[in-house]
Design a protein around this motif. Structure first.
Motif, PDB file in Angstrom:
ATOM      1  N   HIS A   1      79.134  -4.166  68.416  1.00  0.00           N
ATOM      2  CA  HIS A   1      78.337  -3.120  69.054  1.00  0.00           C
ATOM      3  C   HIS A   1      79.096  -1.798  69.023  1.00  0.00           C
ATOM      4  O   HIS A   1      78.558  -0.738  68.725  1.00  0.00           O
ATOM      5  CB  HIS A   1      78.030  -3.527  70.489  1.00  0.00           C
ATOM      6  CG  HIS A   1      77.298  -2.487  71.266  1.00  0.00           C
ATOM      7  ND1 HIS A   1      75.950  -2.298  71.147  1.00  0.00           N
ATOM      8  CD2 HIS A   1      77.732  -1.566  72.147  1.00  0.00           C
ATOM      9  CE1 HIS A   1      75.585  -1.301  71.930  1.00  0.00           C
ATOM     10  NE2 HIS A   1      76.647  -0.836  72.555  1.00  0.00           N
ATOM     11  N   TRP A   2      80.370  -1.901  69.343  1.00  0.00           N
ATOM     12  CA  TRP A   2      81.205  -0.707  69.405  1.00  0.00           C
ATOM     13  C   TRP A   2      81.350  -0.072  68.023  1.00  0.00           C
ATOM     14  O   TRP A   2      81.268   1.149  67.869  1.00  0.00           O
ATOM     15  CB  TRP A   2      82.576  -1.094  69.972  1.00  0.00           C
ATOM     16  CG  TRP A   2      83.343   0.083  70.400  1.00  0.00           C
ATOM     17  CD1 TRP A   2      84.391   0.644  69.737  1.00  0.00           C
ATOM     18  CD2 TRP A   2      83.122   0.869  71.557  1.00  0.00           C
ATOM     19  NE1 TRP A   2      84.830   1.737  70.415  1.00  0.00           N
ATOM     20  CE2 TRP A   2      84.071   1.897  71.535  1.00  0.00           C
ATOM     21  CE3 TRP A   2      82.199   0.808  72.593  1.00  0.00           C
ATOM     22  CZ2 TRP A   2      84.135   2.862  72.527  1.00  0.00           C
ATOM     23  CZ3 TRP A   2      82.262   1.763  73.583  1.00  0.00           C
ATOM     24  CH2 TRP A   2      83.214   2.769  73.542  1.00  0.00           C
ATOM     25  N   LEU A   3      81.550  -0.929  67.014  1.00  0.00           N
ATOM     26  CA  LEU A   3      81.675  -0.405  65.649  1.00  0.00           C
ATOM     27  C   LEU A   3      80.394   0.325  65.259  1.00  0.00           C
ATOM     28  O   LEU A   3      80.435   1.360  64.591  1.00  0.00           O
ATOM     29  CB  LEU A   3      81.948  -1.540  64.668  1.00  0.00           C
ATOM     30  CG  LEU A   3      83.353  -2.148  64.718  1.00  0.00           C
ATOM     31  CD1 LEU A   3      83.454  -3.313  63.753  1.00  0.00           C
ATOM     32  CD2 LEU A   3      84.407  -1.107  64.383  1.00  0.00           C
ATOM     33  N   GLY A   4      79.263  -0.233  65.686  1.00  0.00           N
ATOM     34  CA  GLY A   4      78.005   0.415  65.387  1.00  0.00           C
ATOM     35  C   GLY A   4      77.910   1.793  66.010  1.00  0.00           C
ATOM     36  O   GLY A   4      77.353   2.726  65.443  1.00  0.00           O
ATOM     37  N   ASP A   5      78.477   1.942  67.202  1.00  0.00           N
ATOM     38  CA  ASP A   5      78.416   3.229  67.888  1.00  0.00           C
ATOM     39  C   ASP A   5      79.381   4.237  67.291  1.00  0.00           C
ATOM     40  O   ASP A   5      79.053   5.417  67.124  1.00  0.00           O
ATOM     41  CB  ASP A   5      78.749   3.044  69.377  1.00  0.00           C
ATOM     42  CG  ASP A   5      77.559   2.535  70.147  1.00  0.00           C
ATOM     43  OD1 ASP A   5      76.456   2.527  69.551  1.00  0.00           O
ATOM     44  OD2 ASP A   5      77.712   2.145  71.312  1.00  0.00           O
ATOM     45  N   GLU A   6      80.584   3.780  67.018  1.00  0.00           N
ATOM     46  CA  GLU A   6      81.636   4.722  66.623  1.00  0.00           C
ATOM     47  C   GLU A   6      81.781   4.864  65.104  1.00  0.00           C
ATOM     48  O   GLU A   6      82.073   5.938  64.608  1.00  0.00           O
ATOM     49  CB  GLU A   6      82.988   4.265  67.215  1.00  0.00           C
ATOM     50  CG  GLU A   6      83.044   4.322  68.731  1.00  0.00           C
ATOM     51  CD  GLU A   6      83.145   5.752  69.266  1.00  0.00           C
ATOM     52  OE1 GLU A   6      83.674   6.610  68.536  1.00  0.00           O
ATOM     53  OE2 GLU A   6      82.686   5.994  70.396  1.00  0.00           O
ATOM     54  N   GLY A   7      81.575   3.754  64.401  1.00  0.00           N
ATOM     55  CA  GLY A   7      81.831   3.727  62.970  1.00  0.00           C
ATOM     56  C   GLY A   7      81.121   4.798  62.154  1.00  0.00           C
ATOM     57  O   GLY A   7      81.759   5.465  61.325  1.00  0.00           O
ATOM     58  N   PRO A   8      79.828   5.012  62.363  1.00  0.00           N
ATOM     59  CA  PRO A   8      79.093   5.954  61.512  1.00  0.00           C
ATOM     60  C   PRO A   8      79.653   7.371  61.541  1.00  0.00           C
ATOM     61  O   PRO A   8      79.457   8.141  60.606  1.00  0.00           O
ATOM     62  CB  PRO A   8      77.676   5.930  62.105  1.00  0.00           C
ATOM     63  CG  PRO A   8      77.569   4.622  62.775  1.00  0.00           C
ATOM     64  CD  PRO A   8      78.938   4.293  63.273  1.00  0.00           C
TER      65      PRO A   8
END
Lengths: 938, 192
Positions: free
Chosen positions: A492-499
């Protein structure tokens, strides 16, 4: 009888031997009224009775009185040992019986007698049966007892007098001279009062001749009698601290507390009193040393640094005593110092390290947290070049990690996180430490706390490369993560920060691996994470992701298929908002509203209006989170810290008690105000309430006859300011009528619209007076103002029934001047968080600068505190922390004004000759607002 | 951090057994401060506190801890724990010494055997010792030898032997016999 006594022998039954209440009652009546009285049996019976009492049983008033009456029969028997227990029983029963006065004469006879053994018991019991009307009859007895040569009698009388203070202070006041005399006198135990016990053999010679406890009791009493006479108290302290007139450790502790109290009221006496206190730092009794340390630490703002070292030396000594309680006390104090001044206690490092493995868990916990704080301070003090000290800290931590239990590891992880948050410039090594730890073995709980720490750091660290590094570490971690729960959170966190990072494809690869290898729960969250990348990045990335998601449509699990399908639909139709949102509803308010909605069925006639719930943008949400984190860090003071850490260490599942939810509460409060104001018809047309001060500001003493506090409400759209005066009438026999407040602004641009007065205020009621002003535009120079406030009212006396006397002449009008009120920049600003202050600050268009002297503060710490309050802006980059001894400091503040623009302030503070000078540089998005901020700094 | 300048120092004295049940409990309510916490107002609140405290301290010999906003010191021997409860900011060393001295006094009075049965048997001595140490939360005496010396022994039986109490009538002897035979019967059954 025989069987019951046999049963009593069973030690394994949980209520073994607890006698039956009614049986004991009956037996007591029987035995106590018998003639002649059997002393031995009666004492056993009384013991049984006491067991019931001390077990928490109570007798009904009626039975208690009967019991009391029959016990008083026992006064006929002369046996000393029986009499002593009779007194104890009477004392314990006195609170529940009715006719306790009847034993007074028997007790008084005993006090006048010469039997030393139970005389003290008689005196102490007497104070329980007396009330304020009968106390006079015992005055003479008390006086004689206080000056008695037997210290036990004297102590008993002093304690009894002390217990009588609340009910009959005027009588006790007459014992002042006797009490004073007792403090300085020498009293010796008479040989006859001793009961011999086998342990001591037949010799009483090895008993002390006196324990000087009477000094302690006399000192306690005299303070209560003299507490409002400062000069007398000073004289007492000076005379008692000379030489060694106080022989008893407890009385010295008491004396130290009085010194502390005096210094709290009047700190100018420190020069005179400090030598006395520091003298107690080297005492033969460790409890005295401890008390002196406690007092001096609480007064540390009055003490010079070199004087402070003496305290640390004493504490250092106390850390290595064998007694657990003393070590615990010492480390508790050291921990307290470390919160504010970690650099002062670096010398005890070695002792602390040896305490980490202390057998007492509280001590080892405190040792670890304190050590962390000291090391943290060490890394800061050495400045930017001090990479060695960070290395040393990390090295120490790494070696610690092998020795300690997992609970403590969590404590350390949190401490490291806090350190990194507070001092972002040092984050690199700290982050490496955390990520290394993540690779080691550990339970779910440990891993969760590491991941939590990393999440927070990713959110709040300004450096994008650090973010990247941590995200990559998290990616690596989920490659080999056995805990589904954690994988889901990280995805979930990667989805928020990654982009938003420079190389989103790196993360997409890792997330896709999950999609291939993991269970269905992880797969479905991976789908959502991928969708976020597609929505934010667009372009080629989106195309690739559509292909990847297309494959998921054939997944074996329906949840994964569903999520993939809906994500594809959203991406293809460009519904970015449905995948990523940049704001959220305030959950506390939402919950509150929903509960309110469900409480009344009539509400169901209308739809629930979601628009009433304020929406918080991610930026604001971060501000709240950040503030909460930092507050939590700072509020960890003595008590809560220890208990909290303890609690967590021992009960890992126990949820945290909502610390730092104040911000959420603020929002709720704002809602409440808004509802309250919308109920007043004059304010309806003012439109939406923009901002209110949360905490009412008191304009008078809280205890004064008419206590007034004020709340400022700002309606920025319609340019109105409403002052809400909360008026509390504390006069017992007066009704106030026609109350209004005259608020006189010193700014001509403020136009008073109207006053909503209060018709009547009964005693102990609180009412509200509103005063409304039209305020000037932001474009028109002066927005700030000060108000002179006067309450005008008619006061009328009331009789005991609360009725206004109809015959009086309509009362008399009166006025009452209260403190001034200021409208400052803080009324127009809410704090705002941003991880990159410098970049943001440079972009703000309007700039103002000025140099001002900050009044009423003498050090940088207080100046920063004052600025934070008067501007209501968020300090960033840990710039609100000053290490002591620094002469200059730079403070970075950020906020959002009520017109929606950002405002930043970079304030350089310098301390010269006891004055604080500030160079303020304000940049804002709203024209002219910089001016306002600068005028609020003074 | 509020400063305690009154003499009221101890909030409660407790003796708990090895299951956390009370053997002795005394809570002191200081009469001088109106704002004293009402945490121990009712008996059920007290018992709840004791039970949860017992869970924290049983078989963990740490002498001292902070619990539920109180300073707790305790000593455990055999099947009992003696506990003192004080305000959180009280002088730790003072409270612990008070406990240690009280404990020593009781152990002298009970001939060095502090266990539940002995405490119950000599409950009068224990109550008196505690009363001579702490009254209404004020520490009265601090020296164990002095505390011990203030506690009276129970009246000795030979001094009070009263012939009237010994029933030498026929019925009395019959009672004694039947009691003895019943006892012997029970013992034999247990033996089998």
């Amino acid at each position: 009888m025989s069987t019951s006594s046999y049963k009593k022998q069973d030690p394994y039954s949980s209520t073994a031997g607890l006698p039956d209440k009614m049986a004991v009652f009956q037996e007591c009546l029987q035995q106590f009224n018998a003639t002649p009285v059997n002393a031995k049996k009666c004492r056993q019976l009384l013991a049984k009775l006491l067991r019931l009492v001390y077990h928490g049983e109570t007798f009904p008033s009626q039975e208690s009185t009967t019991l009391f009456f029959s016990i008083s029969k026992l006064f006929q028997h002369k046996d000393v040992s029986l009499r002593q227990l009779v007194y104890l029983t009477i004392k314990e029963l006195s609170s529940t019986s009715d006719d306790i006065l009847m034993v007074t004469s028997s007790i008084m006879k005993d006090i006048q007698g010469n039997d030393a053994v139970y005389k003290p018991n008689a005196i102490r019991t007497l104070s329980k049966v007396l009330d304020s009307t009968t106390v006079h009859s015992a005055e003479r007895l008390f006086k004689n007892a206080i000056v008695d040569r037997n210290p036990v009698v004297s102590s008993a009388a002093l304690i009894s007098a002390y217990n009588l203070l609340p009910s009959s202070k005027d009588v006790v006041k007459r014992f002042t001279n006797e009490t004073l005399e007792t403090i300085q006198s020498y009293k010796q135990f008479p040989p006859t009062q001793f009961q011999l016990h086998e342990y001591y053999g037949s010799a009483t010679s090895n008993l002390p001749s006196t324990s000087y406890m009477y000094q302690y009791h006399a000192l306690g009493l005299i303070y209560q009698l003299r507490s409002n006479d400062k000069m007398a108290l000073m004289k007492l302290i000076t005379s008692l601290s000379e030489g060694s007139s106080l022989k008893n450790s407890l009385s010295i502790i008491q004396l130290i507390r009085y010194i502390n109290k005096i210094l709290l009221d009047d700190s100018s006496l420190i020069g005179h009193l400090f030598p006395i206190l520091s003298g107690f730092l080297k005492h033969k009794s460790d409890m005295v040393e401890l008390e002196a340390c406690k007092t001096l630490v609480s007064l540390q703002h009055l003490i010079r640094d070199d004087q402070f070292m003496a305290i640390v030396t004493t504490l250092q000594k106390l850390l290595s005593v064998p007694r657990t309680a003393t070590r615990f006390a010492a480390i508790r104090l050291i921990n307290k110092i470390s919160i504010k001044h970690p650099e002062k206690i670096m010398v005890v490092n070695i002792e602390l390290e040896s305490l980490i493995n202390d057998s007492n868990r509280s001590i080892s916990t405190l040792a670890i947290t304190t050590l962390l704080k000291i090391m943290g301070a060490g890394t800061i003090d050495n400045g930017s070049g001090g990479s060695e000290s960070v290395d040393r800290l990390i090295a120490k931590m790494t070696s610690l990690m092998d020795e300690i239990t997992e609970d403590f590891k969590i404590v350390i992880i949190e401490a490291i996180e806090n350190l990194a948050l507070k001092f972002p410039s040092k984050h690199k090594k700290l982050v490496t430490f955390l990520t290394d730890l993540l690779r080691d073995d550990g339970s779910l709980q440990l891993k969760t706390s590491i991941v939590d720490a990393l999440f927070d750091l990713i959110k709040f660290l300004p450096d994008p490369s650090a973010k990247q590094l941590m995200l990559m570490n998290l990616c690596e971690f989920i490659e080999d993560c056995e805990y589904t729960e954690l994988s889901v959170r990280i995805l979930h966190w990667l989805g928020d920060e990654g982009p938003n990072t420079s190389n989103p494809s790196y993360y997409i690869r890792h997330i896709y691996n999950r999609l291939v290898l993991e269970n269905s729960i992880v797969r479905s969250s991976a789908v959502i994470a991928l969708a976020k990348f597609a929505a934010v990045c667009g372009g080629d990335v989106a195309k690739n992701i559509i292909i990847l998601l297309g494959r998921c449509l054939n997944d074996v699990d329906d949840e994964v298929r569903d999520r993939a399908a809906i994500s594809l639909k959203f991406i293809n139709s460009n519904k970015k908002k449905l995948i990523v949102s940049d704001s959220r509803y305030d959950l506390y308010t939402l919950e509150n509203k929903l509960v309110h909605y469900l409480n009344d069925e009539e509400n169901f006639n209308e739809k629930f209006d979601i628009d009433e719930v304020p929406v918080i943008s991610n930026e604001e949400y971060n501000s709240i989170e950040y503030n909460r984190k930092i507050n939590k860090l700072e509020n960890i003071n003595d008590n809560s810290a220890v208990t909290e850490v303890e609690e967590r260490v021992k009960s890992p599942t126990g949820g945290e008690a909502t610390p730092g939810d104040s911000l959420a509460n603020d929002l709720l409060k704002q809602q409440e105000y808004s509802q309250q104001l919308s109920g007043v018809e004059q304010f309806v047309e003012y439109g939406k309430l923009t901002k209110s001060t949360i905490e009412p500001v008191y304009l008078s003493e809280r205890e004064s006859e008419i206590a007034v506090s004020v709340v400022k409400h700002l309606f920025i759209e319609s340019k109105h300011l409403v002052l809400q005066y909360n008026i509390n009438n504390t006069l017992p026999n007066t009704v106030l009528q026609d109350i209004s407040v005259v608020a006189q602004p010193d700014n001509d641009l403020y136009q008073e619209d109207f006053i909503i007065p209060l018709a009547e205020l009964r005693p102990n009621d609180t009412g509200i007076v509103y005063v409304s002003f039209t305020i000037p535009d932001i474009e028109e120079a002066e927005l700030l103002s000060a108000f002179g406030n006067t309450i005008a009212y008619t006061s009328r006396d009331v009789d005991e029934d609360g009725q206004v006397d109809p015959n009086d002449d309509g009362g008399w009008p009166d006025e009452y001047q209260i403190d001034d009120l200021e409208v400052l920049a803080c009324d127009f600003i809410t704090p705002l968080y941003n991880s990159n202050f410098t970049a943001l600050f440079d972009q703000l268009p309007y700039q103002d600068t000025s140099v001002v002297t900050i009044n009423q503060v003498d050090n940088l710490e207080k100046a920063i505190e004052k600025l934070k309050n008067s501007l209501n802006m968020m300090p960033l980059d840990g710039s609100d922390f000053v290490s002591s001894g620094e002469a200059a400091h730079s403070l970075k503040l950020l906020g959002k004004d009520v017109w929606g623009g950002k405002v930043g302030a970079s304030i350089r503070l310098a301390s010269t000759g006891g004055k604080i000078v500030a160079k303020v540089e304000v940049k804002s998005e709203t024209e002219n607002f910089g001016n306002i901020v600068i005028s609020s700094v003074y | 951090m509020s400063l305690n300048i009154s003499l009221y120092t101890i909030s409660a004295v407790l003796i708990l057994d090895n299951e956390g049940n009370r053997v002795f409990s005394k809570y002191y309510h200081s009469s001088l401060e109106e704002t004293s916490d009402s945490q121990f107002e009712t008996s059920s609140q007290q018992i709840k506190f004791e039970k949860s405290l017992f869970g924290k301290i049983n078989k963990i010999n740490q002498d001292i801890l902070l619990y539920d906003n109180h300073l707790i010191v305790y000593k455990q021997t055999n099947d009992v724990i003696v506990v003192l409860v004080a305000k959180i900011n009280e002088n730790e060393s003072l409270i612990y010494s008070t406990l240690a001295n009280l404990f020593e006094a009781i152990s002298i009075l009970l001939d060095n055997t502090i266990d539940k049965q002995t405490i119950l048997d000599k409950f009068d001595m224990v109550s008196l010792a505690i009363d001579e140490t702490i009254d209404d939360g004020i520490i009265i005496e601090y020296d164990p030898a002095t505390i011990v010396s203030r506690v009276t022994n129970p009246p000795s039986s030979h001094y009070d032997v009263n012939l009237k109490n010994i029933d030498i009538s026929e019925k009395g002897i019959f009672n004694a016999l039947s009691f003895a035979s019943k006892k012997i019967g029970e013992r034999l059954q247990q033996g089998l």
